[in-house]
Design a protein around this motif. Structure first.
Motif, short mmCIF file in Angstrom:
data_model
loop_
_atom_site.label_atom_id
_atom_site.label_comp_id
_atom_site.label_asym_id
_atom_site.label_seq_id
_atom_site.Cartn_x
_atom_site.Cartn_y
_atom_site.Cartn_z
N ALA A 159 0.83 -1.21 0.00
CA ALA A 159 0.00 0.00 0.00
C ALA A 159 0.86 1.25 0.00
CB ALA A 159 -0.94 -0.01 1.21
N ALA A 160 1.93 1.25 0.79
CA ALA A 160 2.82 2.41 0.84
C ALA A 160 3.48 2.64 -0.51
CB ALA A 160 3.87 2.21 1.92
N SER A 161 3.89 1.57 -1.18
CA SER A 161 4.54 1.72 -2.49
C SER A 161 3.57 2.24 -3.53
CB SER A 161 5.14 0.38 -2.94
OG SER A 161 4.13 -0.56 -3.28
N LYS A 162 2.30 1.84 -3.43
CA LYS A 162 1.30 2.31 -4.40
C LYS A 162 0.89 3.76 -4.12
CE LYS A 162 0.92 -1.21 -7.15
NZ LYS A 162 1.25 -1.08 -8.58
N ALA A 163 0.94 4.17 -2.84
CA ALA A 163 0.72 5.58 -2.53
C ALA A 163 1.85 6.42 -3.11
CB ALA A 163 0.63 5.77 -1.02
N ALA A 164 3.08 5.93 -3.00
CA ALA A 164 4.22 6.62 -3.60
C ALA A 164 4.06 6.71 -5.11
CB ALA A 164 5.52 5.89 -3.24
N ALA A 165 3.56 5.65 -5.72
CA ALA A 165 3.34 5.65 -7.17
C ALA A 165 2.35 6.74 -7.57
CB ALA A 165 2.82 4.28 -7.62
N ALA A 166 1.27 6.87 -6.80
CA ALA A 166 0.26 7.88 -7.10
C ALA A 166 0.82 9.29 -6.97
CB ALA A 166 -0.95 7.70 -6.19
N HIS A 167 1.63 9.52 -5.94
CA HIS A 167 2.23 10.84 -5.76
C HIS A 167 3.24 11.15 -6.87
CE1 HIS A 167 0.84 12.45 -1.81
NE2 HIS A 167 0.36 11.22 -1.74
N LEU A 168 3.99 10.13 -7.29
CA LEU A 168 4.92 10.32 -8.39
C LEU A 168 4.18 10.74 -9.65
CD1 LEU A 168 7.80 10.05 -9.58
CD2 LEU A 168 7.26 7.63 -10.04
N ALA A 169 3.10 10.04 -9.96
CA ALA A 169 2.32 10.36 -11.15
C ALA A 169 1.75 11.78 -11.07
CB ALA A 169 1.19 9.35 -11.34
N GLU A 170 1.26 12.16 -9.90
CA GLU A 170 0.69 13.50 -9.75
C GLU A 170 1.76 14.57 -9.93
OE1 GLU A 170 -2.81 15.27 -7.22
OE2 GLU A 170 -1.10 14.79 -5.91
N GLY A 171 2.94 14.33 -9.40
CA GLY A 171 4.03 15.28 -9.58
C GLY A 171 4.41 15.45 -11.04
N ILE A 172 4.46 14.34 -11.76
CA ILE A 172 4.76 14.40 -13.20
C ILE A 172 3.66 15.18 -13.92
CG2 ILE A 172 5.08 13.06 -15.31
CD1 ILE A 172 6.15 10.79 -13.48
N ARG A 173 2.42 14.90 -13.54
CA ARG A 173 1.29 15.59 -14.16
C ARG A 173 1.40 17.10 -13.98
NH1 ARG A 173 -2.58 13.45 -11.25
NH2 ARG A 173 -2.46 11.55 -12.51
N LEU A 174 1.74 17.53 -12.79
CA LEU A 174 1.91 18.96 -12.53
C LEU A 174 3.05 19.54 -13.36
CD1 LEU A 174 1.49 18.95 -8.64
CD2 LEU A 174 -0.06 20.03 -10.28
N SER A 175 4.09 18.75 -13.54
CA SER A 175 5.27 19.22 -14.26
C SER A 175 5.01 19.44 -15.75
CB SER A 175 6.44 18.24 -14.09
OG SER A 175 6.81 18.13 -12.73
N VAL A 176 4.04 18.71 -16.30
CA VAL A 176 3.76 18.84 -17.74
C VAL A 176 2.36 19.41 -17.99
CG1 VAL A 176 5.35 16.99 -18.38
CG2 VAL A 176 2.96 16.41 -17.89
N ALA A 177 1.83 20.11 -17.00
CA ALA A 177 0.47 20.63 -17.11
C ALA A 177 0.30 21.59 -18.28
CB ALA A 177 0.08 21.32 -15.80
#
Length: 253
Positions: A159-177
């Protein structure tokens, strides 16, 4: 529904389970595929079947362990060249093994954490390198409903690794908004697969494989920022999980 048709799709973890299911549906829709996974024999069998059933598409195969980070970059670039440009990369490869924290199984938990986050980071780096050079593309990160909150027992590290995955994806999304690059995070609920068959914990509201795979592909095609799949019951469940006190969360997990 996105107006952009993503013709060339790379999927990791494509030799079984969710990855295989998505690959079959994309093939049926006429998409060219790059299928990557550790189990090369399974990949070759799936690819041969898809080429026979859908002769109009191209299917390339690469044996790939996402923990071999140099190989991730090499394989993604090779598939990009072979298909004439990847439009969509589905970072699906993951590991579900784990044991309760403090019970002497650090190495099993470490393997899950490394595969599901560091291995994912390599995939995202390689994918975004391709998309940024082209200023186009769709990155799909497969997280999990377990990412919504901490989970107990065997699922704690997962669960912790999948939460990290979601935050990683969101950070990338913000970076290419400000760019024509889409980033989608999928939060699958319990969908029938090899991983769920081996799991020892509770699996409430288990969705059959066909329905689950269809829900994932339909969500991907819409290119949302985030999607719980299948929508019912997991979207309302996600809201419940986020506000639940620990006493209730303990009963749900």
């Amino acid at each position: 529904m996105s107006k952009t048709v993503r013709r060339n799709v790379l999927i990791t973890g494509a030799s079984s389970g969710l990855g295989e299911g998505m690959a079959r549906l994309f093939a049926a829709d006429g998409r060219n595929l790059a299928l990557c996974a550790r189990r090369g024999d399974n990949l070759e069998s799936i690819a041969a079947e898809l080429r026979s059933e859908y002769p109009e598409i191209t299917v390339v195969v690469r044996q790939l362990d996402v923990n071999d980070h140099d190989a991730v970059f090499r394989v993604f670039d090779e598939c990009d060249a072979e298909l004439g440009g990847l439009d969509r990369i589905v970072a699906n490869a993951g590991l579900g093994k784990g044991q309760p924290i403090g019970t002497g199984h650090f190495h099993a938990n470490k393997q899950t954490a490394e595969t599901n986050f560091i291995g994912l980071l390599a995939q995202c780096e390689a994918a975004m390198g391709i998309f940024l050079r082209r200023n186009a593309g769709h990155l799909v990160v497969v997280s999990s409903m377990s990412a919504m909150r901490g989970m107990k027992g065997n699922v704690t590290t997962y669960a912790a690794s999948k939460a990290a995955a979601a935050h990683l994806a969101e950070g990338i999304r913000l970076s290419v908004a400000d760019k024509p690059i889409a980033v989608t995070t999928l939060f699958p609920g319990y969908i029938e697969s090899e991983m769920t068959a081996q799991a020892k914990g509770k699996q409430p509201m288990l969705t059959d494989a066909a329905q689950g795979h269809r829900a994932m592909v339909d969500a991907i095609e819409g290119e949302p920022d985030n999607a719980c799949v299948p929508w019912w019951p997991w979207t309302p469940m996600s809201l419940l999980m986020q506000v639940s006190p620990l006493a209730l969360l303990k009963r749900l997990s």
